[in-house]
Scaffold this active site. Structure first.
Site, PDB file in Angstrom:
ATOM      1  N   ASP A 198      13.777   2.911   6.948  1.00  0.00           N
ATOM      2  CA  ASP A 198      13.184   2.183   5.885  1.00  0.00           C
ATOM      3  C   ASP A 198      13.972   1.358   4.640  1.00  0.00           C
ATOM      4  OD1 ASP A 198      11.028   3.426   6.843  1.00  0.00           O
ATOM      5  OD2 ASP A 198      10.000   3.876   4.982  1.00  0.00           O
TER       6      ASP A 198
ATOM      7  N   PRO B 290       0.875  -1.074   0.080  1.00  0.00           N
ATOM      8  CA  PRO B 290       0.120  -0.061  -0.113  1.00  0.00           C
ATOM      9  C   PRO B 290       0.866   1.089  -0.040  1.00  0.00           C
ATOM     10  CG  PRO B 290      -0.767  -1.528   1.612  1.00  0.00           C
ATOM     11  CD  PRO B 290       0.554  -2.045   1.233  1.00  0.00           C
TER      12      PRO B 290
ATOM     13  N   ALA C 167      10.894   0.188  -1.099  1.00  0.00           N
ATOM     14  CA  ALA C 167      11.003  -1.169  -1.563  1.00  0.00           C
ATOM     15  C   ALA C 167      11.158  -0.832  -3.162  1.00  0.00           C
ATOM     16  CB  ALA C 167       9.534  -1.916  -1.248  1.00  0.00           C
TER      17      ALA C 167
HETATM   18  O1  PMV Z   1       6.638   3.976   8.169  1.00  0.00           O
HETATM   19  P1  PMV Z   1       6.832   5.260   7.412  1.00  0.00           P
HETATM   20  O2  PMV Z   1       7.513   5.210   5.944  1.00  0.00           O
HETATM   21  O3  PMV Z   1       5.726   6.243   7.613  1.00  0.00           O
HETATM   22  O4  PMV Z   1       8.108   6.026   8.226  1.00  0.00           O
HETATM   23  C1  PMV Z   1       7.816   6.968   9.107  1.00  0.00           C
HETATM   24  C2  PMV Z   1       8.852   6.832  10.096  1.00  0.00           C
HETATM   25  C3  PMV Z   1       9.258   8.166  10.832  1.00  0.00           C
HETATM   26  O5  PMV Z   1      10.030   7.867  12.036  1.00  0.00           O
HETATM   27  C4  PMV Z   1       8.092   9.140  11.435  1.00  0.00           C
HETATM   28  C5  PMV Z   1      10.164   8.727   9.728  1.00  0.00           C
HETATM   29  C6  PMV Z   1      11.463   8.247   9.848  1.00  0.00           C
HETATM   30  O6  PMV Z   1      12.030   8.734   8.713  1.00  0.00           O
HETATM   31  O7  PMV Z   1      11.928   7.434  10.304  1.00  0.00           O
END
Ligand code: PMV
Length: 313
Positions: free
Chosen positions: A152, A101, A111
């Site tokens: 990520d 999603p 990804a």
């Molecule tokens: O899970 P996501 O892709 O929405 O990443 C958010 C994570 C945060 O800690 C809010 C931002 C980050 O870059 O780690």
């Protein structure tokens, strides 16, 4: 030349989102049932240097030259050509598909980037290693997120549970006792960059308050790591609840997220929290004794979409 394909999984943050941007640790895990995939095929009729891009999920059908250089897909392709010092690489068709999603905190952007970097570098004869892939994906993530922590690109590249702290080498987590979480989507698309920017403004106007919360999150993450590595899964529930309460205080939850979290708890989840940037996107709930069904049903009844169960091991 045969077609070359590469893929990368989705991810979900278990603990530590937002605080991780400020140097605190976080734990994230891959979600292996959703994936981004890139397939590269030679295009002998086209001039060298040309890359034709098809990404039906986002209605993209174009050439690299026609994409703005700031487009994340263009940035990923150009990262490969510049790292490999390729002026006019063999022409190719690049097809990108994904079941992750979008804008839901599941790492879809990272990804897609990782899949592109792997497929193109292999196609052009010099596959990048994981460290290179993760580093280059981080640079592309900056286009999506502004100031990403880097979590990520790591978890999506290595496809293993990770303990992550900005500026430190990534550590993979041992999971001696596998456990399950349910992931539920509010259906509200919420750009991470906006939530991250709002937290930054709030932190700047009250650094003492926010730093205290970030430190509390940090302690939760350390306890969660110990519990996961010791196989004490029961301890994770209260830690999730506490982490969610702190994210509420940071103003990154929403009525929809809170509704799904409460529904999951009422259906027997030992703990639940929002996951990722917040305001919309996903929440997660811990499953006890393999009994995910009542939690799935409760999340759906409360309005959750795309509900899936993932096993962490
Ligand atoms: O899970 P996501 O892709 O929405 O990443 C958010 C994570 C945060 O800690 C809010 C931002 C980050 O870059 O780690």
């Amino acid at each position: 030349m045969p077609a070359i394909s590469a893929s990368a999984p989705g991810k979900i943050i278990l603990f530590g989102e937002h605080a991780v941007v400020y140097g605190r640790p976080a734990i994230a895990v891959p979600v292996l049932q959703v994936r981004a995939k890139a397939i590269v095929r030679a295009n002998p009729r086209a001039q060298s240097g040309q890359v034709f891009i098809q990404a039906p999920d986002i209605n993209l059908n174009t050439t690299l030259d026609d994409l703005p250089t700031t487009h994340p897909i263009a940035a990923a392709i150009r990262a490969v050509t510049s790292t490999m010092h390729l002026q006019q690489p063999p022409a190719c068709n690049l097809r990108i598909t994904s079941t992750i999603p979008i804008a839901a905190g599941m790492g879809s952007g990272a990804a897609v980037t990782v899949a592109i970097l792997r497929a193109l570098s292999a196609f052009w004869g010099n596959p990048l290693n994981d460290e290179q892939v993760s580093g280059m994906a981080y640079e592309v993530e900056k286009i999506h997120h502004g100031t990403p922590s880097g979590i990520d690109n790591h978890v999506v590249t290595y496809a293993m549970p990770v303990y992550f702290r900005r500026g430190h080498p990534v550590e993979t987590l041992g999971v001696p006792i596998a456990f399950e979480i349910v992931i539920g989507n509010t259906g509200i698309s919420s750009p991470t960059a906006v939530a991250v920017g709002d937290v930054r403004k709030a932190w700047q106007s009250d650094p003492i308050k926010y730093n205290t919360w970030f430190d509390e999150v940090s302690a939760i993450v350390e306890s969660a790591r110990e519990a996961i590595e010791a196989g004490q899964i029961d301890s994770l529930g209260p830690l999730m609840d506490h982490n969610h309460a702190l994210l509420q205080q940071m103003q990154v939850s929403s009525p929809e997220l809170d509704r799904l979290v409460e529904a999951a708890r009422a259906a027997g989840a030992p703990g639940a929290k929002l996951s990722g940037g917040g305001r919309g996107g996903n929440m997660i709930a811990l499953v006890k004794d393999g009994n995910a069904q009542p939690i799935i049903k409760a999340i759906q009844t409360a309005g959750g979409t795309d509900v899936l169960v993932t096993r962490i091991r």
